[in-house]
Design an enzyme around this catalytic site. Structure first.
Site, mmCIF file in Angstrom:
data_model
loop_
_atom_site.group_PDB
_atom_site.id
_atom_site.type_symbol
_atom_site.label_atom_id
_atom_site.label_comp_id
_atom_site.label_asym_id
_atom_site.label_seq_id
_atom_site.Cartn_x
_atom_site.Cartn_y
_atom_site.Cartn_z
ATOM 1 N N ARG A 23 0.837 -1.201 0.000
ATOM 2 C CA ARG A 23 0.000 0.000 0.000
ATOM 3 C C ARG A 23 0.876 1.256 0.000
ATOM 4 O O ARG A 23 0.528 2.254 -0.644
ATOM 5 C CB ARG A 23 -0.947 -0.012 1.206
ATOM 6 C CG ARG A 23 -2.020 1.064 1.099
ATOM 7 C CD ARG A 23 -3.077 0.911 2.163
ATOM 8 N NE ARG A 23 -2.540 1.035 3.502
ATOM 9 C CZ ARG A 23 -3.204 0.749 4.605
ATOM 10 N NH1 ARG A 23 -4.447 0.326 4.540
ATOM 11 N NH2 ARG A 23 -2.633 0.893 5.790
ATOM 12 N N GLU A 69 -15.940 6.461 4.945
ATOM 13 C CA GLU A 69 -15.219 5.923 6.110
ATOM 14 C C GLU A 69 -15.113 7.007 7.157
ATOM 15 O O GLU A 69 -15.713 8.073 7.025
ATOM 16 C CB GLU A 69 -13.854 5.385 5.681
ATOM 17 C CG GLU A 69 -12.933 6.412 5.056
ATOM 18 C CD GLU A 69 -11.555 5.835 4.728
ATOM 19 O OE1 GLU A 69 -11.087 4.943 5.450
ATOM 20 O OE2 GLU A 69 -10.954 6.301 3.751
ATOM 21 N N LYS A 75 -2.559 6.511 1.473
ATOM 22 C CA LYS A 75 -2.331 6.981 2.842
ATOM 23 C C LYS A 75 -1.380 8.180 2.807
ATOM 24 O O LYS A 75 -0.204 8.099 3.174
ATOM 25 C CB LYS A 75 -1.783 5.828 3.697
ATOM 26 C CG LYS A 75 -2.195 5.929 5.150
ATOM 27 C CD LYS A 75 -2.120 4.594 5.829
ATOM 28 C CE LYS A 75 -2.130 4.703 7.326
ATOM 29 N NZ LYS A 75 -3.327 5.336 7.898
HETATM 30 N N1 PLP Z 1 -9.010 4.366 6.800
HETATM 31 C C1 PLP Z 1 -8.183 5.347 7.162
HETATM 32 C C2 PLP Z 1 -8.496 6.729 6.701
HETATM 33 C C3 PLP Z 1 -7.045 5.066 7.929
HETATM 34 O O1 PLP Z 1 -6.214 6.038 8.309
HETATM 35 C C4 PLP Z 1 -6.796 3.749 8.343
HETATM 36 C C5 PLP Z 1 -5.607 3.409 9.109
HETATM 37 O O2 PLP Z 1 -4.634 2.944 8.638
HETATM 38 C C6 PLP Z 1 -7.703 2.755 7.949
HETATM 39 C C7 PLP Z 1 -8.791 3.090 7.182
HETATM 40 C C8 PLP Z 1 -7.480 1.339 8.340
HETATM 41 O O3 PLP Z 1 -6.505 0.732 7.555
HETATM 42 P P1 PLP Z 1 -5.665 -0.481 8.111
HETATM 43 O O4 PLP Z 1 -6.646 -1.522 8.501
HETATM 44 O O5 PLP Z 1 -4.840 -0.906 6.964
HETATM 45 O O6 PLP Z 1 -4.887 0.018 9.251
HETATM 46 C C1 COI Z 2 -3.734 3.327 11.613
HETATM 47 O O1 COI Z 2 -4.719 2.700 12.016
HETATM 48 O O2 COI Z 2 -2.618 2.795 11.508
HETATM 49 C C2 COI Z 2 -3.817 4.717 11.219
HETATM 50 O O3 COI Z 2 -2.957 5.175 10.543
HETATM 51 C C3 COI Z 2 -4.932 5.520 11.682
HETATM 52 C C4 COI Z 2 -4.457 6.793 12.290
HETATM 53 C C5 COI Z 2 -5.582 7.719 12.265
HETATM 54 C C6 COI Z 2 -3.903 6.575 13.664
#
Ligand code: PLP
Ligand code: COI
Length: 340
Positions: free
Chosen positions: A81, A219, A183
């Site tokens: 990612r 989200e 991200k």
């Molecule tokens: N959506 C957003 C905007 C995020 O910052 C995060 C955190 O990483 C997620 C979703 C969840 O992603 P992940 O499950 O890969 O941590």
């Molecule tokens: C994560 O879950 O790793 C994120 O980056 C979310 C952040 C808002 C702490």
């Protein structure tokens, strides 16, 4: 030996640890990278990251298992990612195998900061990449820094696994064809005002709707949504402008293969939300946080499980996912990486 930290009472905050990994990109290539002690970065005032926000990041966790191993969860997915984020922001890809190796090295070097088993805490790793050389005309940098630091953390939302209340935001998070699916730090810069307002009003997070029509669930500022229908189907919103959460993708597999649930990844209309039996937020930081109530301009959507506990399907998914992450349940091949 663990550090002397009150692990069970940690919040989601930054504690400086002993070591971090740093690699620099110059003249078209990454250097060998190294574990260093210095937590400071000194850059030109005109570095691209300061002027045009050329930055992306990741988040993943390492845990101690019941039998004392230190493991991390699907770091290759974060590496991929980040490569996708880098491409969209005209940054060089940090190679997947080097990323995974750097994760291992940072955790190993800071193993005294990995919270002990059973404390509810974990070691949060924050890989990130920034454009470092000066640019004043709007264009990408050509020198970059990739870094991974880590910090021990507790639950993202106060109260741990207790249901939270969120509000439907009047702000948009990401434009169609914008950067919502990567991200990038800039996606979070725009959320600072809405989250500050939401917190002042007593809400834990914002539910963002799609910017184009404001009819579909996207989200929150830092997590994807999961919903469960009254007949036990897991539904997760599909959109090109939300972050493809690794936790959400893992949950879909867990729900189907381990919990025997039907799974739908599709567009979710906001008008459907009141009919779901369960709602939760999922992400690395959030893990799975149940949503008890959604406030929408004077109207409340209250989910049947109430404000004291997770709904039964969410609980089953939570127990299975966290069981896999801590090696109590055997997960799919390649999900858990043993560090030592
Ligand atoms: N959506 C957003 C905007 C995020 O910052 C995060 C955190 O990483 C997620 C979703 C969840 O992603 P992940 O499950 O890969 O941590
Ligand atoms: C994560 O879950 O790793 C994120 O980056 C979310 C952040 C808002 C702490």
């Amino acid at each position: 030996m663990s550090k002397n930290i009150d692990w069970s009472n940690l919040g989601f905050g930054y504690i400086k640890t002993d070591y971090r990994y740093v690699s620099k990109y110059k003249d078209g290539k990454w250097d060998d990278g190294a574990i260093v002690e210095d937590d400071q970065i000194t850059l030109s005032e005109c570095a691209c990251v300061f002027q045009y926000c050329q930055a992306c990041f990741e988040g993943l966790k390492a845990y101690t298992t019941a039998d004392g191993k230190i493991v991390c969860f699907r770091p290759d997915m974060n590496a991929q990612r980040m490569a996708d984020s880098a491409k969209r922001l005209v940054m060089p890809e940090f190679p997947i195998d080097k990323f995974v190796d750097a994760v291992h090295r940072v955790v190993e070097a800071n193993k005294e900061f990995v919270p002990p088993y059973g404390t509810g805490a974990s070691l949060y790793l924050r890989p990130f990449m920034i454009g470092t050389n000066p640019v004043i005309g709007v264009k990408p940098a050509d020198e970059f820094e990739f870094r991974i630091f880590c910090t021990p953390v507790g639950p993202y939302f106060k109260g741990g696994a207790k249901p939270i209340t969120i509000k439907v935001s009047d702000f948009d998070r990401a434009a169609p064809n914008g950067t919502g699916n990567i991200k990038a730090g800039l996606n979070y810069a725009m959320s600072l005002y809405p989250i500050t307002v939401a917190h002042e009003e007593g809400f834990a997070e914002n539910m963002y709707l799609d910017a184009g029509t404001r009819t579909k669930v996207e989200e929150t500022g830092g997590a994807n949504f999961i919903f469960v229908t009254k007949d036990g189907t897991l539904v997760t919103p599909k959109s090109d402008s939300i972050l493809p959460s690794i936790t959400r993708r893992s949950i879909c597999e867990v729900a189907e293969k381990y919990c025997g649930m039907k799974v739908e990844h599709r567009e979710v209309l906001f008008s459907e939300v009141k009919d779901f039996a369960e709602c939760g937020l999922c992400g690395t930081a959030a893990v799975i946080s149940p949503v008890g109530k959604i406030y929408d301009h004077g109207t409340e959507i209250c989910f049947p499980a109430g404000m004291e506990e997770m709904g039964p399907y969410t609980k089953k998914i939570y127990d299975t996912l966290t069981g896999i992450q801590k090696c109590e349940i055997e997960g799919p091949e390649g999900w858990v990486h043993v560090i030592e």
